[in-house]
Design an enzyme around this catalytic site. Structure first.
Site, PDB file in Angstrom:
ATOM      1  N   CYS A   2      31.366  80.857  41.516  1.00  0.00           N
ATOM      2  CA  CYS A   2      32.171  80.720  40.670  1.00  0.00           C
ATOM      3  C   CYS A   2      31.255  80.357  39.323  1.00  0.00           C
ATOM      4  O   CYS A   2      30.155  80.187  39.343  1.00  0.00           O
ATOM      5  CB  CYS A   2      33.108  79.718  41.041  1.00  0.00           C
ATOM      6  SG  CYS A   2      33.978  80.177  42.547  1.00  0.00           S
ATOM      7  N   ASP A  99      35.688  76.449  51.653  1.00  0.00           N
ATOM      8  CA  ASP A  99      34.552  75.456  51.857  1.00  0.00           C
ATOM      9  C   ASP A  99      34.891  74.271  50.626  1.00  0.00           C
ATOM     10  O   ASP A  99      34.355  73.392  50.617  1.00  0.00           O
ATOM     11  CB  ASP A  99      33.019  75.995  51.700  1.00  0.00           C
ATOM     12  CG  ASP A  99      32.905  76.774  50.515  1.00  0.00           C
ATOM     13  OD1 ASP A  99      33.767  77.405  50.071  1.00  0.00           O
ATOM     14  OD2 ASP A  99      31.634  76.838  50.317  1.00  0.00           O
ATOM     15  N   ILE A 288      14.668  99.238  45.317  1.00  0.00           N
ATOM     16  CA  ILE A 288      14.416  99.898  43.908  1.00  0.00           C
ATOM     17  C   ILE A 288      13.086 100.864  44.112  1.00  0.00           C
ATOM     18  O   ILE A 288      12.379 100.492  44.730  1.00  0.00           O
ATOM     19  CB  ILE A 288      14.445  98.943  42.812  1.00  0.00           C
ATOM     20  CG1 ILE A 288      13.309  97.925  43.237  1.00  0.00           C
ATOM     21  CG2 ILE A 288      15.638  98.299  42.690  1.00  0.00           C
ATOM     22  CD1 ILE A 288      12.801  96.929  42.209  1.00  0.00           C
ATOM     23  N   SER A 367      18.641  87.421  49.638  1.00  0.00           N
ATOM     24  CA  SER A 367      17.624  87.743  49.181  1.00  0.00           C
ATOM     25  C   SER A 367      16.476  86.976  50.069  1.00  0.00           C
ATOM     26  O   SER A 367      16.728  85.826  50.523  1.00  0.00           O
ATOM     27  CB  SER A 367      17.503  87.313  47.717  1.00  0.00           C
ATOM     28  OG  SER A 367      16.169  87.148  47.069  1.00  0.00           O
TER      29      SER A 367
END
Length: 648
Positions: A2, A99, A288, A367
């Site tokens: 957020c 959470d 990519i 990632s």
């Protein structure tokens, strides 16, 4: 994930908080929330923009208020289930499954002592109506950002620096020393901020402000102390390390929305993708590629074929994105998105991948960020170890070698020579002492080059920045050379650059990126390993590679290191050549005297002639110019107040 913002005891705080909350709307397009309360002779104002990931119902809305506590929170807790069970056993009743509610109740139960219990990424502000205190905190490893500005007795905070700049405008002044630091590193380290009046709350720290304006600060988790303690613990076996990484990956997949992975075809992303596919069969991944002519000019390895191999083997739906961006259009957008001058084009890759994923309905990406820093996977780690041996070679042999390599070109008109670039880079630091060699192996300039590039009035700032690097590097009791480098990377390179651009680039596309290697348990395990377990022979990340063989084929585990970068030389010599000339000849930073025209022009000439690879230097000068123009348009005070004289 957020966007958060707030003010405390600041006149007009309601309007300013609305401005800041609007400025981070891209971080949370799903919902918006505001909360206000009187404090002393002022108010506290809390704002929130929600990206709904866990508990999509209104019970996860923020700011979240319950029995006198109010929370605005950005992040994810990966041990929320355990905390929920522990709190539930003591009688806490939960309204929903978010959470956020777990964090609020953990704060109520344990206060500041809850912070070391949290496993995840977070930045938050919590207000206590009973005491009138506002408390802000940031996660242990600096995954999530939090910027703070003091104003009189009050304080403002936000997820992004641009929010504070939008709200406070001309009250903020560019910090010329931070810009000098960005030239050295190509990013602004966490110890500094691009505006003098602002600061980044440090990883593993908190700040509390009271109604009388008194501020207290504390550190609840120290990476240096964790690393030093871990060095005295038994090293994990490859199998144990595999279990730790697998557990972290499993936790990072928790979501009530689709999750996908980055898959470059390198070890780290392949390992996490394979582990994720085991937990969630059919998971999708994004990779990519570049225009063939750009990849050839840059002499880039063919990572795409390895990504395809991993996807086939593990039943992963692979989405391939060819990056041939209109860089001129993207530059202004990325400069604003990144908050501070960051000269790593990988930020563009991240933004474009996350944008493609978001268009496909994916809100969360996983990632492999962090593995190279923690497990000594960068070429610089091996190069610094080799430099120690190189210094034993007689000077009579080294001198002609330096001269010969110096004469070699790094590129022709049609292609680049990676091996020459590596050789020149190695010899630029191979004769230096340990700290200076490490700094020079990954930063942009040596002291003399940096002094030549900036105004003479900034010589003190140059020395301060170099001293700060030495202080951070030497601030440890670790005796292991490899782990000293890993610790410096985890304190400087990881939060300042990689986590910074990953957060801002992904959130610009309203996408959350999770980093399972940047996890307190994985980090602790990494520093339990000795340096000779990380670098074996000429192979970095040795023990991580051994752990990954539990699930990956040897061809992937032991392939040459891949890249998550961009064909900079191609861009600079083609797409951006006119812009580079404009910035160097008549840019605002040159005209103000901050940059010296002759030195910048020399970089252009060396790069154009193929004598040296200055593409990264020039890319950062262009991004710095764009950032500075943005800062001026926002009304910030300029560097000319601190720099005398004109361009030279």
């Amino acid at each position: 994930m957020c966007g958060i913002a707030g003010t405390y005891l600041i006149p007009d705080g309601d309007r300013l908080t609305d401005l800041m909350t609007d400025a981070v709307a891209h971080r949370g397009p799903d919902a918006a929330g505001r909360w206000s309360h009187p404090v002393g002779d002022g108010t506290v104002e809390l704002g929130h923009r929600r990206l709904s990931i866990v508990d999509l119902s209104p019970t996860g809305a923020q700011p979240m208020a319950a029995d006198g506590l109010v929370l605005t929170y950005n992040g994810e807790l990966y041990n929320a289930a355990e905390l929920r069970a522990e709190l539930g056993s003591s009688g806490v009743r939960f309204r929903g499954t978010s959470d956020t509610e777990v964090l609020l109740q953990a704060w109520r139960r344990w206060g500041v002592e809850c912070l070391p219990r949290l496993r995840g990424m977070f930045a938050f502000g919590v207000f206590d109506t009973a005491t009138g205190e506002l408390f802000v905190a940031r996660d242990q490893l600096g995954i999530k950002p939090l910027f703070v500005v003091r104003r009189g007795r009050g304080l403002a905070f936000a997820s992004e620096l641009k929010a504070l700049a939008d709200a406070f405008g001309g009250e903020l002044h560019v910090d010329e020393a931070a810009l000098v630091a960005s030239l050295l590193y190509y990013w602004v380290p966490d110890s500094r901020c691009a505006y003098r009046e602002a600061e980044k709350l440090q990883p593993g720290s908190w700040l509390r402000i009271r109604p009388d304006g008194a501020v207290a600060r504390g550190t609840y988790w120290s990476l240096r102390e964790v690393a030093e303690r871990a060095a005295h613990e038994p090293a994990p076996t490859a199998a144990e390390l595999d279990e730790i990484v697998a557990d972290s990956t499993r936790r990072h997949l928790i979501a009530d929305v689709p999750v996908a992975t980055f898959l470059s075809g390198g070890l780290d992303s392949s390992y996490l993708t394979a582990l994720a596919a085991r937990e969630q069969p059919g998971i999708s991944a994004y990779t990519i590629g570049f225009r063939a002519e750009d990849a050839k000019f840059e002499a880039m390895p063919d990572d795409l074929r390895y990504a395809r191999q991993v996807a086939r083997q593990f039943g992963v739906q692979l989405n391939e994105i060819e990056i041939a961006p209109n860089v001129l259009e993207l530059l202004p957008l990325m400069t604003r998105a990144l908050d501070e001058p960051i000269g790593d084009p990988a930020a563009i890759n991240t933004y474009l991948i996350c944008s493609a994923a978001r268009e496909a309905g994916v809100k969360v990406m996983v990632s492999g960020m962090g593995a190279d820093e923690l497990f000594a996977g960068y070429r610089k780690h091996l190069a610094n170890r080799l430099a120690v041996r190189y210094q034993r070679v007689p000077r009579a042999v080294r001198r002609p070698l330096h001269a010969a390599v110096d004469r070699l070109p790094v590129a022709s008109s049609t292609r680049g020579y990676r091996s020459v670039r590596f050789a020149k880079r190695f010899l630029s630091f191979a004769d230096l002492g340990e700290e200076a060699a490490f700094r020079r192996s990954y930063t942009m300039y040596d002291r003399g080059e940096l002094l030549d590039l900036v105004s003479p009035d900034l010589a003190g700032a140059v020395d301060d920045v170099l001293t700060e690097h030495a202080d951070v590097y030497n601030d440890t009791l670790l005796t292991d050379h490899v782990n000293r480098m890993c610790l410096a990377d985890a304190r400087l390179f990881l939060p300042g650059l990689n986590l910074g651009y990953t957060d801002r680039s992904s959130m610009a596309a309203s996408t959350e990126v999770r980093v399972p290697f940047v996890d307190v348990d994985v980090v602790t395990a990494a520093f339990r390993l000795r340096g000779d377990q990380k670098i074996v022979g000429r192979s970095g990340k040795a023990v991580l590679k051994e752990a990954a063989t539990s699930i990956l084929p040897a061809e992937i585990v032991h392939r040459p290191k891949g890249l998550f970068s961009a064909p900079l030389r191609a861009w600079m010599s083609r797409d951006l050549a006119p812009l580079v000339r404009e910035v160097v000849e008549d840019g605002v930073l040159v005209r103000s005297g901050f940059l010296r025209r002759d030195a910048a022009a020399r970089l252009v000439a060396e790069d154009a002639a193929g004598r040296e690879d200055r593409s990264k230097h020039l890319w950062h000068i262009v991004t710095l110019e764009y950032w500075y123009r943005n800062a001026m348009s926002a009304g910030a005070g300029d560097v000319r107040t601190a720099v005398s004289g004109g361009a030279r």
